[in-house]
Design a protein around this motif. Structure first.
Motif, PDB file in Angstrom:
ATOM      1  N   ALA A  79      -8.459 -10.589 -31.725  1.00 32.18           N
ATOM      2  CA  ALA A  79      -9.039  -9.160 -31.544  1.00 32.18           C
ATOM      3  C   ALA A  79      -8.631  -8.527 -30.337  1.00 32.18           C
ATOM      4  N   ILE A  80      -8.402  -9.340 -29.318  1.00 39.86           N
ATOM      5  CA  ILE A  80      -7.821  -8.735 -27.868  1.00 39.86           C
ATOM      6  C   ILE A  80      -6.535  -8.291 -28.075  1.00 39.86           C
ATOM      7  N   ILE A  81      -5.632  -8.742 -28.991  1.00 35.35           N
ATOM      8  CA  ILE A  81      -4.364  -8.432 -29.139  1.00 35.35           C
ATOM      9  C   ILE A  81      -3.972  -7.067 -29.961  1.00 35.35           C
ATOM     10  N   LEU A  82      -4.845  -7.344 -30.968  1.00 33.07           N
ATOM     11  CA  LEU A  82      -4.942  -6.117 -31.890  1.00 33.07           C
ATOM     12  C   LEU A  82      -5.338  -4.806 -31.217  1.00 33.07           C
ATOM     13  N   ALA A  83      -6.487  -5.004 -30.536  1.00 38.69           N
ATOM     14  CA  ALA A  83      -7.130  -3.817 -30.105  1.00 38.69           C
ATOM     15  C   ALA A  83      -6.053  -3.252 -28.934  1.00 38.69           C
ATOM     16  N   GLU A  84      -5.649  -4.037 -28.168  1.00 36.81           N
ATOM     17  CA  GLU A  84      -4.845  -3.574 -27.049  1.00 36.81           C
ATOM     18  C   GLU A  84      -3.650  -2.647 -27.776  1.00 36.81           C
ATOM     19  N   LYS A  85      -2.908  -3.393 -28.729  1.00 43.35           N
ATOM     20  CA  LYS A  85      -1.711  -2.654 -29.423  1.00 43.35           C
ATOM     21  C   LYS A  85      -2.227  -1.436 -30.111  1.00 43.35           C
ATOM     22  N   SER A  86      -3.237  -1.413 -30.525  1.00 41.04           N
ATOM     23  CA  SER A  86      -3.685  -0.233 -31.489  1.00 41.04           C
ATOM     24  C   SER A  86      -4.234   0.793 -30.579  1.00 41.04           C
ATOM     25  N   LYS A  97      -2.207   7.923 -20.720  1.00 45.02           N
ATOM     26  CA  LYS A  97      -2.244   6.753 -20.079  1.00 45.02           C
ATOM     27  C   LYS A  97      -3.531   5.872 -20.223  1.00 45.02           C
ATOM     28  N   PRO A  98      -3.624   4.670 -20.140  1.00 42.66           N
ATOM     29  CA  PRO A  98      -4.921   3.932 -20.258  1.00 42.66           C
ATOM     30  C   PRO A  98      -5.910   4.389 -19.098  1.00 42.66           C
ATOM     31  N   THR A  99      -5.642   5.123 -18.112  1.00 45.62           N
ATOM     32  CA  THR A  99      -6.449   5.558 -16.977  1.00 45.62           C
ATOM     33  C   THR A  99      -6.822   6.804 -17.168  1.00 45.62           C
ATOM     34  N   ASP A 100      -6.480   7.615 -18.261  1.00 51.02           N
ATOM     35  CA  ASP A 100      -6.762   8.766 -18.812  1.00 51.02           C
ATOM     36  C   ASP A 100      -8.239   8.716 -19.616  1.00 51.02           C
ATOM     37  N   ILE A 101      -8.608   7.542 -19.725  1.00 50.26           N
ATOM     38  CA  ILE A 101      -9.858   7.213 -20.648  1.00 50.26           C
ATOM     39  C   ILE A 101     -11.000   7.175 -19.770  1.00 50.26           C
ATOM     40  N   ASP A 102     -12.060   7.975 -20.139  1.00 46.37           N
ATOM     41  CA  ASP A 102     -13.328   7.811 -19.118  1.00 46.37           C
ATOM     42  C   ASP A 102     -14.317   7.047 -19.764  1.00 46.37           C
ATOM     43  N   ALA A 119     -14.240  -5.243 -21.956  1.00 49.43           N
ATOM     44  CA  ALA A 119     -13.670  -5.830 -20.756  1.00 49.43           C
ATOM     45  C   ALA A 119     -12.525  -6.313 -20.715  1.00 49.43           C
ATOM     46  N   TYR A 120     -12.052  -7.028 -21.717  1.00 48.81           N
ATOM     47  CA  TYR A 120     -10.693  -7.340 -21.807  1.00 48.81           C
ATOM     48  C   TYR A 120      -9.692  -6.138 -21.715  1.00 48.81           C
ATOM     49  N   LEU A 121      -9.930  -5.292 -22.473  1.00 48.78           N
ATOM     50  CA  LEU A 121      -8.931  -4.049 -22.554  1.00 48.78           C
ATOM     51  C   LEU A 121      -8.899  -3.335 -21.253  1.00 48.78           C
ATOM     52  N   ILE A 122      -9.922  -3.080 -20.317  1.00 42.43           N
ATOM     53  CA  ILE A 122     -10.138  -2.315 -19.126  1.00 42.43           C
ATOM     54  C   ILE A 122      -9.172  -3.556 -18.256  1.00 42.43           C
ATOM     55  N   ASN A 123      -9.391  -4.736 -18.154  1.00 47.47           N
ATOM     56  CA  ASN A 123      -8.488  -5.564 -17.177  1.00 47.47           C
ATOM     57  C   ASN A 123      -7.108  -5.543 -17.931  1.00 47.47           C
ATOM     58  N   ASN A 124      -6.820  -5.541 -19.032  1.00 52.14           N
ATOM     59  CA  ASN A 124      -5.462  -6.127 -19.476  1.00 52.14           C
ATOM     60  C   ASN A 124      -4.671  -4.712 -19.132  1.00 52.14           C
ATOM     61  N   LEU A 125      -5.147  -3.461 -19.332  1.00 47.03           N
ATOM     62  CA  LEU A 125      -4.474  -2.372 -19.315  1.00 47.03           C
ATOM     63  C   LEU A 125      -4.852  -1.521 -18.107  1.00 47.03           C
ATOM     64  N   GLU A 126      -5.601  -2.179 -17.195  1.00 49.48           N
ATOM     65  CA  GLU A 126      -5.759  -1.524 -15.817  1.00 49.48           C
ATOM     66  C   GLU A 126      -6.338  -0.202 -15.709  1.00 49.48           C
ATOM     67  N   MET A 127      -7.519  -0.008 -16.761  1.00 50.89           N
ATOM     68  CA  MET A 127      -7.997   1.221 -16.867  1.00 50.89           C
ATOM     69  C   MET A 127      -9.071   1.435 -15.636  1.00 50.89           C
ATOM     70  N   LYS A 128      -9.606   2.653 -15.649  1.00 54.01           N
ATOM     71  CA  LYS A 128     -10.423   3.083 -14.549  1.00 54.01           C
ATOM     72  C   LYS A 128     -11.708   1.871 -14.217  1.00 54.01           C
ATOM     73  N   GLN A 129     -11.533   1.878 -13.034  1.00 51.36           N
ATOM     74  CA  GLN A 129     -12.811   0.818 -12.742  1.00 51.36           C
ATOM     75  C   GLN A 129     -14.381   1.590 -13.032  1.00 51.36           C
ATOM     76  N   ASP A 130     -14.193   2.795 -13.087  1.00 49.43           N
ATOM     77  CA  ASP A 130     -15.555   3.294 -13.159  1.00 49.43           C
ATOM     78  C   ASP A 130     -15.859   3.983 -14.598  1.00 49.43           C
ATOM     79  N   ILE A 131     -15.013   3.129 -15.590  1.00 49.45           N
ATOM     80  CA  ILE A 131     -14.958   3.594 -16.888  1.00 49.45           C
ATOM     81  C   ILE A 131     -16.431   3.194 -17.581  1.00 49.45           C
ATOM     82  N   VAL A 132     -16.988   4.116 -18.435  1.00 50.56           N
ATOM     83  CA  VAL A 132     -18.328   3.715 -19.052  1.00 50.56           C
ATOM     84  C   VAL A 132     -17.953   2.956 -20.339  1.00 50.56           C
ATOM     85  N   ARG A 133     -18.679   1.918 -20.522  1.00 52.00           N
ATOM     86  CA  ARG A 133     -18.426   0.654 -21.532  1.00 52.00           C
ATOM     87  C   ARG A 133     -19.700   0.901 -22.488  1.00 52.00           C
TER      88      ARG A 133
END
Length: 350
Positions: A79-86, A97-102, A119-133
C-alpha cells in the motif's frame, strides 16, 4: 471561491492475471467439492464482466494458507509503494511538488495500518510538517468520493490551498481460503486491487473541473448490507444479495433532488462517473439511465479491465474523463455506494 480537481492518476499493482488464467486456481481451491457447486462457482467467475485484474500478490499467494498477520504485512508494504507512486504521478500531472500539498486524505478499508498510510507518505516524500492529515478507513467503496468531499470542504474554507486524496485497496488480501459461501465467491470474482490519487485546489488560476455541489445519502436500517467482519482469518466480506435492488429502489431519491437543488435534471448531465460495484449493480444502473439516453460505458470498461477495487475504482473512472479534452461547461455526476449503507454524490462542471 471555486474548488477544482486538477489531476487524477492511478497506479496498478505489480501482479496481473486474466480471469481465464485464474480459473485453474479456483478449480484447485474447489477440490473435493460437489461437481454442481464447482460448475456454479466457475460460471460466476466467467460471467462477472471482469476480464482482468491486478493484485499485490500473485495468484499462488492469494490461494495459499496464510495468516491475517502475513497478509496484512503484505498489504502494508505494498500500500505504501502504490500510494507513493500514484501520488507522485498525480503531482507530476498537476506540475506540483509534494510540498505543495496542504491537506492529505488517505482512503482504505482492506487492511489495517497504525500509523496510517498518510504518515508514511509525509515522511517518504518529505511533505510539509504542518500538513493536515485525515485517514478514512471504514467507508468501503464510497470512500473515494467521500475523500473528495472532505477535501473540497477543507479547501472551500481555505483559499489558495491544495489537497491530495489517495485511495489504495487490496480486496485480494481479504480472500477467505476456508470460506465457500456465495459472498466470498462473488467478492473474489469481482474484486481486484488498485490505487489512485486525486489533487484538488482552491487556487483561482488552476484548471480542472469545478466541484459545484456534493452530498451524502444514507439508507436507514441497511447496516447489514455491506462491509467486513473481522475474524481471526482476516476481513470477511459482507455483501447482501439485495444491494442492487435496494439501490434501484432508492435511485430517484438519490439523484433527482440532488440535481434539482442545482436547477438541473438528469438530461443536463453530460458524463456519468459511476463506481462499478459489480455486474448486477452496473446492469441496474444502466437500465435506469439507458431510458434517458445516458451511458455508463466508462464504468463498465473499468470493471472489465480492473475489477471492483473498492474506493479506488470510481477514481479510475474519473481519470478517463480527466484525460479527455472535454468541452467547457460540460457537467458530470460522480456516484458511489458503500457500507452504512450510503451513496455519495458530486456534481462537476468542466
Amino acid at each position: 471561491m471555486a474548488v477544482r480537481i486538477t489531476s487524477v492518476a492511478k497506479q496498478l499493482p505489480k501482479y496481473t492475471r486474466e480471469t481465464k488464467d485464474i480459473l485453474p486456481f479456483v478449480e484447485l481451491w474447489l477440490n473435493g467439492k460437489e461437481e454442481r457447486f464447482k460448475r456454479k462457482v466457475l460460471k460466476i467467475f466467467e460471467n462477472a464482466a471482469v476480464d482482468k485484474r491486478y493484485s499485490i500478490m500473485d495468484a499462488e499467494e492469494v490461494f495459499n494458507k496464510t495468516s491475517f498477520e502475513e497478509k496484512n504485512d503484505i498489504y502494508t508494504r505494498e500500500a505504501i509503494i502504490l500510494a507513493e507512486k500514484s501520488l507522485l504521478k498525480a503531482l507530476k500531472k498537476a506540475q506540483l511538488k509534494p510540498t505543495d500539498i496542504d491537506y492529505i486524505i488517505t482512503v482504505s478499508c482492506t487492511g489495517i495500518m497504525i500509523p496510517s498510510l498518510d504518515a508514511y507518505l509525509i515522511n517518504n516524500l518529505e511533505m510539509k510538517q504542518d500538513i493536515v492529515r485525515l485517514p478514512v478507513t471504514e467507508m468501503g467503496c464510497a470512500a473515494g468520493v467521500s475523500g473528495i468531499i472532505y477535501a473540497k470542504n477543507f479547501l472551500k474554507a481555505n483559499p489558495n490551498k491544495r489537497a491530495a486524496v489517495i485511495a489504495v485497496e487490496s480486496p485480494t488480501a481479504t480472500f477467505q481460503l476456508d470460506d465457500y459461501s456465495m459472498v466470498n465467491v462473488v467478492s473474489a470474482a469481482i474484486f481486484g486491487d488498485g490505487c489512485a490519487s486525486v489533487i484538488l485546489s482552491s487556487y483561482e488560476d488552476e484548471k480542472g473541473p469545478e466541484i459545484k455541489d456534493e452530498a451524502m445519502y444514507h439508507f436507514f436500517d441497511a447496516e447489514h448490507m455491506m462491509g467486513f467482519k473481522l475474524k481471526n482469518s482476516g476481513l470477511q466480506m459482507v455483501l447482501d444479495q439485495s444491494v442492487p435492488q435496494t439501490i434501484a429502489d432508492h435511485f430517484p431519491k438519490i439523484i433527482h433532488p440532488f440535481l434539482e437543488r442545482n436547477n438541473l435534471t438528469i438530461e443536463d448531465i453530460d458524463h456519468l462517473v459511476f463506481h462499478p460495484g459489480g455486474k448486477k449493480i452496473v446492469q441496474t444502473v444502466e437500465e435506469l439511465f439507458g431510458e434517458l439516453g445516458k451511458n455508463i460505458d466508462d464504468t463498465k470498461e473499468v470493471l472489465r479491465l480492473y475489477g471492483n477495487m473498492s474506493s479506488a475504482t470510481v477514481l479510475y473512472v474519473l481519470e478517463r474523463f480527466m484525460d479527455r479534452d472535454l468541452p467547457k461547461g460540460d457537467k458530470g455526476l460522480m456516484l458511489s455506494f458503500g457500507p452504512g449503507f450510503s451513496a455519495q454524490r458530486i456534481l462537476l462542471e468542466w
